[in-house]
Design a protein around this motif. Structure first.
Motif, PDB file in Angstrom:
ATOM      1  N   VAL A 113       0.859  -1.186   0.043  1.00 28.79           N
ATOM      2  CA  VAL A 113      -0.135  -0.011  -0.105  1.00 28.79           C
ATOM      3  C   VAL A 113       0.905   1.289  -0.120  1.00 28.79           C
ATOM      4  O   VAL A 113       2.030   1.163   0.889  1.00 28.79           O
ATOM      5  CB  VAL A 113      -0.927  -0.068   1.351  1.00 28.79           C
ATOM      6  N   ASP A 114       0.460   2.189  -0.584  1.00 28.48           N
ATOM      7  CA  ASP A 114       1.301   3.433  -0.791  1.00 28.48           C
ATOM      8  C   ASP A 114       1.055   4.559   0.492  1.00 28.48           C
ATOM      9  O   ASP A 114       0.054   4.224   1.250  1.00 28.48           O
ATOM     10  CB  ASP A 114       1.442   4.086  -2.229  1.00 28.48           C
ATOM     11  N   CYS A 115       1.895   5.340   0.889  1.00 29.84           N
ATOM     12  CA  CYS A 115       1.892   6.197   1.766  1.00 29.84           C
ATOM     13  C   CYS A 115       0.529   6.920   1.976  1.00 29.84           C
ATOM     14  O   CYS A 115       0.243   7.075   3.323  1.00 29.84           O
ATOM     15  CB  CYS A 115       3.034   7.254   1.702  1.00 29.84           C
ATOM     16  N   ASP A 116      -0.181   7.364   1.048  1.00 30.48           N
ATOM     17  CA  ASP A 116      -1.263   8.009   1.269  1.00 30.48           C
ATOM     18  C   ASP A 116      -2.656   7.221   1.066  1.00 30.48           C
ATOM     19  O   ASP A 116      -3.624   7.449   1.227  1.00 30.48           O
ATOM     20  CB  ASP A 116      -1.618   9.300   0.521  1.00 30.48           C
ATOM     21  N   GLY A 117      -2.420   5.609   0.778  1.00 28.42           N
ATOM     22  CA  GLY A 117      -3.431   4.766   0.733  1.00 28.42           C
ATOM     23  C   GLY A 117      -4.543   4.966  -0.540  1.00 28.42           C
ATOM     24  O   GLY A 117      -5.740   4.301  -0.414  1.00 28.42           O
ATOM     25  N   ASP A 118      -3.944   5.554  -1.687  1.00 28.78           N
ATOM     26  CA  ASP A 118      -4.911   5.548  -2.831  1.00 28.78           C
ATOM     27  C   ASP A 118      -4.240   4.672  -3.670  1.00 28.78           C
ATOM     28  O   ASP A 118      -4.926   5.016  -4.981  1.00 28.78           O
ATOM     29  CB  ASP A 118      -5.017   7.096  -3.397  1.00 28.78           C
ATOM     30  N   ALA A 119      -3.139   4.036  -3.601  1.00 33.77           N
ATOM     31  CA  ALA A 119      -2.728   3.084  -4.648  1.00 33.77           C
ATOM     32  C   ALA A 119      -2.145   1.793  -4.125  1.00 33.77           C
ATOM     33  O   ALA A 119      -1.579   1.856  -2.859  1.00 33.77           O
ATOM     34  CB  ALA A 119      -1.660   3.653  -5.466  1.00 33.77           C
ATOM     35  N   LEU A 120      -2.459   0.824  -4.849  1.00 34.95           N
ATOM     36  CA  LEU A 120      -1.944  -0.801  -4.321  1.00 34.95           C
ATOM     37  C   LEU A 120      -0.841  -1.184  -5.446  1.00 34.95           C
ATOM     38  O   LEU A 120      -1.224  -1.149  -6.387  1.00 34.95           O
ATOM     39  CB  LEU A 120      -3.161  -1.396  -3.980  1.00 34.95           C
ATOM     40  N   ILE A 121       0.054  -2.049  -4.586  1.00 39.24           N
ATOM     41  CA  ILE A 121       0.881  -2.904  -5.640  1.00 39.24           C
ATOM     42  C   ILE A 121       0.333  -4.392  -5.376  1.00 39.24           C
ATOM     43  O   ILE A 121       0.097  -4.736  -4.275  1.00 39.24           O
ATOM     44  CB  ILE A 121       2.084  -3.058  -5.701  1.00 39.24           C
ATOM     45  N   ILE A 122      -0.425  -5.070  -6.370  1.00 36.44           N
ATOM     46  CA  ILE A 122      -0.907  -6.288  -6.041  1.00 36.44           C
ATOM     47  C   ILE A 122       0.238  -7.508  -6.886  1.00 36.44           C
ATOM     48  O   ILE A 122       0.516  -7.294  -8.265  1.00 36.44           O
ATOM     49  CB  ILE A 122      -2.159  -6.625  -6.867  1.00 36.44           C
ATOM     50  N   PHE A 123       1.008  -8.043  -6.118  1.00 36.91           N
ATOM     51  CA  PHE A 123       1.946  -8.911  -6.678  1.00 36.91           C
ATOM     52  C   PHE A 123       1.200 -10.323  -7.006  1.00 36.91           C
ATOM     53  O   PHE A 123       0.427 -10.928  -6.042  1.00 36.91           O
ATOM     54  CB  PHE A 123       3.032  -9.469  -5.705  1.00 36.91           C
TER      55      PHE A 123
END
Lengths: 127, 127
Positions: free
Chosen positions: B84-94
Protein backbone atom coordinates in the motif's frame (compact mmCIF):
# COMPACT_ATOMS: atom_id res chain seq x y z
CA UNK A 1 16.29 9.88 -22.13
CA UNK A 2 15.39 13.23 -23.66
CA UNK A 3 13.52 14.14 -26.81
CA UNK A 4 12.78 17.35 -28.73
CA UNK A 5 9.66 19.39 -28.06
CA UNK A 6 8.34 18.43 -31.52
CA UNK A 7 8.67 14.74 -30.76
CA UNK A 8 7.19 15.14 -27.26
CA UNK A 9 4.17 16.86 -28.81
CA UNK A 10 3.70 13.97 -31.22
CA UNK A 11 3.91 11.54 -28.29
CA UNK A 12 1.22 13.26 -26.20
CA UNK A 13 -1.09 13.42 -29.22
CA UNK A 14 -1.22 9.63 -29.11
CA UNK A 15 -1.98 9.30 -25.39
CA UNK A 16 -5.45 9.08 -23.86
CA UNK A 17 -5.67 11.64 -21.04
CA UNK A 18 -8.74 10.01 -19.57
CA UNK A 19 -8.07 10.31 -15.83
CA UNK A 20 -8.79 13.06 -13.29
CA UNK A 21 -7.82 16.55 -14.54
CA UNK A 22 -7.09 15.12 -18.03
CA UNK A 23 -4.13 13.01 -17.01
CA UNK A 24 -2.49 9.66 -17.67
CA UNK A 25 -1.30 7.46 -14.80
CA UNK A 26 2.48 7.21 -14.44
CA UNK A 27 4.08 4.30 -12.60
CA UNK A 28 7.67 5.04 -11.57
CA UNK A 29 9.78 1.90 -11.62
CA UNK A 30 13.46 1.68 -10.68
CA UNK A 31 15.20 0.81 -13.96
CA UNK A 32 17.75 -1.38 -12.21
CA UNK A 33 15.92 -3.14 -9.35
CA UNK A 34 12.42 -3.11 -10.96
CA UNK A 35 10.97 -1.88 -7.66
CA UNK A 36 7.81 0.19 -8.14
CA UNK A 37 8.54 3.51 -6.45
CA UNK A 38 5.32 5.49 -6.78
CA UNK A 39 2.23 6.17 -8.85
CA UNK A 40 1.40 9.68 -9.99
CA UNK A 41 -0.56 11.55 -12.64
CA UNK A 42 0.73 13.50 -15.64
CA UNK A 43 -1.20 15.95 -17.76
CA UNK A 44 0.00 16.93 -21.25
CA UNK A 45 2.42 19.52 -19.93
CA UNK A 46 3.88 17.15 -17.32
CA UNK A 47 4.54 14.51 -20.00
CA UNK A 48 6.12 17.10 -22.31
CA UNK A 49 8.36 18.52 -19.56
CA UNK A 50 9.34 14.98 -18.48
CA UNK A 51 10.31 14.05 -22.02
CA UNK A 52 12.10 17.28 -22.94
CA UNK A 53 14.09 17.64 -19.70
CA UNK A 54 14.65 13.98 -18.81
CA UNK A 55 13.40 14.69 -15.27
CA UNK A 56 10.07 13.30 -14.01
CA UNK A 57 7.30 15.92 -13.66
CA UNK A 58 3.80 15.25 -12.34
CA UNK A 59 0.47 16.97 -12.19
CA UNK A 60 -0.47 17.15 -8.51
CA UNK A 61 -4.12 16.21 -8.02
CA UNK A 62 -4.08 17.73 -4.52
CA UNK A 63 -2.35 21.01 -5.28
CA UNK A 64 -3.61 21.31 -8.86
CA UNK A 65 -0.22 22.29 -10.19
CA UNK A 66 2.69 21.02 -12.23
CA UNK A 67 5.41 19.59 -10.06
CA UNK A 68 9.04 18.70 -10.76
CA UNK A 69 9.65 15.59 -8.66
CA UNK A 70 12.53 16.44 -6.32
CA UNK A 71 12.24 20.22 -6.66
CA UNK A 72 12.27 20.69 -2.87
CA UNK A 73 14.06 17.49 -1.73
CA UNK A 74 16.67 17.31 -4.47
CA UNK A 75 15.61 13.70 -5.06
CA UNK A 76 15.17 14.04 -8.78
CA UNK A 77 14.07 11.04 -10.83
CA UNK A 78 15.95 10.68 -14.11
CA UNK A 79 14.09 9.11 -17.03
CA UNK A 80 15.82 6.09 -18.55
CA UNK A 81 12.89 4.75 -20.58
CA UNK A 82 9.13 4.82 -21.05
CA UNK A 83 6.62 2.08 -21.84
CA UNK A 84 3.02 2.75 -22.83
CA UNK A 85 0.02 0.52 -22.15
CA UNK A 86 -2.38 -0.87 -24.75
CA UNK A 87 -4.95 1.92 -24.52
CA UNK A 88 -2.49 4.77 -23.95
CA UNK A 89 -3.85 5.96 -20.59
CA UNK A 90 -0.92 4.74 -18.45
CA UNK A 91 2.88 4.89 -18.62
CA UNK A 92 5.72 3.12 -16.91
CA UNK A 93 8.61 5.52 -16.38
CA UNK A 94 11.84 3.63 -15.80
CA UNK A 95 14.03 5.86 -13.65
CA UNK A 96 17.41 6.27 -12.09
CA UNK A 97 16.36 7.49 -8.68
CA UNK A 98 18.64 10.15 -7.12
CA UNK A 99 17.02 9.65 -3.70
CA UNK A 100 13.86 8.42 -1.93
CA UNK A 101 10.67 9.29 -3.79
CA UNK A 102 8.53 9.19 -0.64
CA UNK A 103 8.00 12.15 1.69
CA UNK A 104 8.43 9.64 4.57
CA UNK A 105 12.05 9.13 3.54
CA UNK A 106 11.41 5.66 2.18
CA UNK A 107 12.89 4.73 -1.19
CA UNK A 108 9.40 3.74 -2.39
CA UNK A 109 5.95 5.06 -1.45
CA UNK A 110 4.87 1.38 -1.35
CA UNK A 111 7.03 0.64 1.70
CA UNK A 112 4.25 -1.16 3.62
CA UNK A 113 3.11 -4.64 2.83
CA UNK A 114 -0.36 -5.78 3.84
CA UNK A 115 0.67 -6.80 7.36
CA UNK A 116 2.61 -3.59 8.04
CA UNK A 117 -0.29 -1.51 6.76
CA UNK A 118 -2.82 -3.27 8.98
CA UNK A 119 -0.57 -2.70 12.00
CA UNK A 120 0.07 0.95 11.14
CA UNK A 121 -2.02 3.00 13.58
CA UNK A 122 -1.66 6.09 11.43
CA UNK A 123 -3.30 4.37 8.47
CA UNK A 124 -4.48 6.69 5.76
CA UNK A 125 -3.97 9.75 7.94
CA UNK A 126 -0.23 9.53 7.43
CA UNK A 127 0.18 12.11 4.65
CA UNK B 1 -3.17 -14.72 -0.33
CA UNK B 2 -6.72 -14.75 1.04
CA UNK B 3 -8.26 -13.07 4.08
CA UNK B 4 -11.63 -13.17 5.82
CA UNK B 5 -14.43 -10.78 4.93
CA UNK B 6 -14.03 -9.09 8.34
CA UNK B 7 -10.35 -8.43 7.74
CA UNK B 8 -10.98 -7.27 4.16
CA UNK B 9 -13.52 -4.77 5.47
CA UNK B 10 -10.99 -3.40 7.96
CA UNK B 11 -8.47 -3.07 5.15
CA UNK B 12 -10.75 -1.05 2.85
CA UNK B 13 -11.69 1.24 5.75
CA UNK B 14 -8.07 2.42 5.77
CA UNK B 15 -7.77 3.09 2.04
CA UNK B 16 -8.44 6.40 0.33
CA UNK B 17 -10.82 5.81 -2.60
CA UNK B 18 -10.02 9.15 -4.17
CA UNK B 19 -9.92 8.28 -7.87
CA UNK B 20 -12.64 8.11 -10.55
CA UNK B 21 -15.80 6.26 -9.39
CA UNK B 22 -14.39 6.10 -5.81
CA UNK B 23 -11.50 3.80 -6.60
CA UNK B 24 -7.87 3.19 -5.72
CA UNK B 25 -5.29 2.54 -8.43
CA UNK B 26 -3.99 -1.04 -8.57
CA UNK B 27 -0.66 -1.85 -10.21
CA UNK B 28 -0.34 -5.55 -11.08
CA UNK B 29 3.25 -6.70 -10.79
CA UNK B 30 4.51 -10.22 -11.55
CA UNK B 31 5.65 -11.53 -8.14
CA UNK B 32 8.57 -13.42 -9.66
CA UNK B 33 9.89 -11.31 -12.54
CA UNK B 34 8.84 -7.89 -11.13
CA UNK B 35 7.42 -6.96 -14.54
CA UNK B 36 4.54 -4.48 -14.32
CA UNK B 37 1.63 -6.16 -16.10
CA UNK B 38 -1.17 -3.60 -16.01
CA UNK B 39 -2.77 -0.74 -14.14
CA UNK B 40 -6.43 -0.87 -13.16
CA UNK B 41 -8.90 0.60 -10.71
CA UNK B 42 -10.57 -1.04 -7.73
CA UNK B 43 -13.57 0.21 -5.79
CA UNK B 44 -14.37 -1.08 -2.29
CA UNK B 45 -16.10 -4.16 -3.58
CA UNK B 46 -13.31 -5.01 -6.02
CA UNK B 47 -10.73 -4.82 -3.20
CA UNK B 48 -12.90 -6.95 -0.92
CA UNK B 49 -13.50 -9.60 -3.59
CA UNK B 50 -9.80 -9.62 -4.50
CA UNK B 51 -8.82 -10.16 -0.87
CA UNK B 52 -11.47 -12.73 0.02
CA UNK B 53 -11.11 -14.87 -3.13
CA UNK B 54 -7.38 -14.43 -3.85
CA UNK B 55 -8.24 -13.56 -7.48
CA UNK B 56 -7.75 -10.04 -8.86
CA UNK B 57 -11.00 -8.11 -9.45
CA UNK B 58 -11.25 -4.62 -10.92
CA UNK B 59 -13.80 -1.89 -11.31
CA UNK B 60 -14.05 -1.19 -15.04
CA UNK B 61 -14.09 2.57 -15.68
CA UNK B 62 -15.36 1.98 -19.23
CA UNK B 63 -18.08 -0.56 -18.52
CA UNK B 64 -18.93 0.70 -15.02
CA UNK B 65 -19.00 -2.76 -13.56
CA UNK B 66 -17.09 -5.14 -11.33
CA UNK B 67 -14.85 -7.44 -13.28
CA UNK B 68 -13.02 -10.66 -12.36
CA UNK B 69 -9.77 -10.47 -14.30
CA UNK B 70 -9.69 -13.55 -16.54
CA UNK B 71 -13.42 -14.30 -16.36
CA UNK B 72 -13.66 -14.61 -20.14
CA UNK B 73 -10.05 -15.49 -21.07
CA UNK B 74 -9.30 -17.84 -18.18
CA UNK B 75 -6.15 -15.81 -17.52
CA UNK B 76 -6.79 -15.33 -13.82
CA UNK B 77 -4.32 -13.37 -11.72
CA UNK B 78 -3.63 -14.95 -8.35
CA UNK B 79 -2.78 -12.61 -5.46
CA UNK B 80 0.52 -13.38 -3.74
CA UNK B 81 0.91 -10.13 -1.81
CA UNK B 82 -0.20 -6.51 -1.55
CA UNK B 83 1.69 -3.31 -0.78
CA UNK B 84 0.00 0.00 0.00
CA UNK B 85 1.35 3.46 -0.75
CA UNK B 86 1.91 6.25 1.77
CA UNK B 87 -1.46 7.95 1.29
CA UNK B 88 -3.50 4.78 0.75
CA UNK B 89 -4.83 5.62 -2.71
CA UNK B 90 -2.76 3.07 -4.65
CA UNK B 91 -1.87 -0.61 -4.29
CA UNK B 92 0.70 -2.93 -5.78
CA UNK B 93 -0.80 -6.39 -6.25
CA UNK B 94 1.93 -9.00 -6.60
CA UNK B 95 0.52 -11.79 -8.71
CA UNK B 96 1.12 -15.21 -10.10
CA UNK B 97 -0.16 -14.68 -13.62
CA UNK B 98 -2.01 -17.66 -15.16
CA UNK B 99 -1.81 -16.11 -18.64
CA UNK B 100 -1.39 -12.80 -20.52
CA UNK B 101 -3.20 -9.88 -18.87
CA UNK B 102 -3.52 -7.93 -22.12
CA UNK B 103 -6.38 -8.34 -24.59
CA UNK B 104 -3.71 -8.16 -27.34
CA UNK B 105 -2.28 -11.47 -26.10
CA UNK B 106 0.81 -9.84 -24.64
CA UNK B 107 1.93 -10.86 -21.17
CA UNK B 108 1.86 -7.20 -20.10
CA UNK B 109 -0.29 -4.29 -21.27
CA UNK B 110 2.94 -2.24 -21.28
CA UNK B 111 4.40 -4.22 -24.19
CA UNK B 112 5.46 -1.17 -26.19
CA UNK B 113 8.46 0.94 -25.32
CA UNK B 114 8.67 4.56 -26.44
CA UNK B 115 10.12 3.72 -29.87
CA UNK B 116 7.59 0.94 -30.59
CA UNK B 117 4.73 3.19 -29.52
CA UNK B 118 5.84 6.04 -31.81
CA UNK B 119 6.08 3.60 -34.73
CA UNK B 120 2.70 1.99 -33.99
CA UNK B 121 0.28 3.33 -36.59
CA UNK B 122 -2.68 2.20 -34.52
CA UNK B 123 -1.60 4.41 -31.62
CA UNK B 124 -4.30 5.01 -29.05
CA UNK B 125 -6.95 3.62 -31.36
CA UNK B 126 -5.79 0.08 -30.62
CA UNK B 127 -8.35 -0.85 -27.97
Amino acid sequence: MKVSIEEAEKFVERLWFRHTDSTVIAVLQDAKTKEVLMVGHMNREAVIRTLTTGYVHFWSLSRKKLWLKGETSGNYQIVEGINVDCDGDALIIFVKSLGPVCHTGNKSCFYRNYTDFMKDVNGKKEL
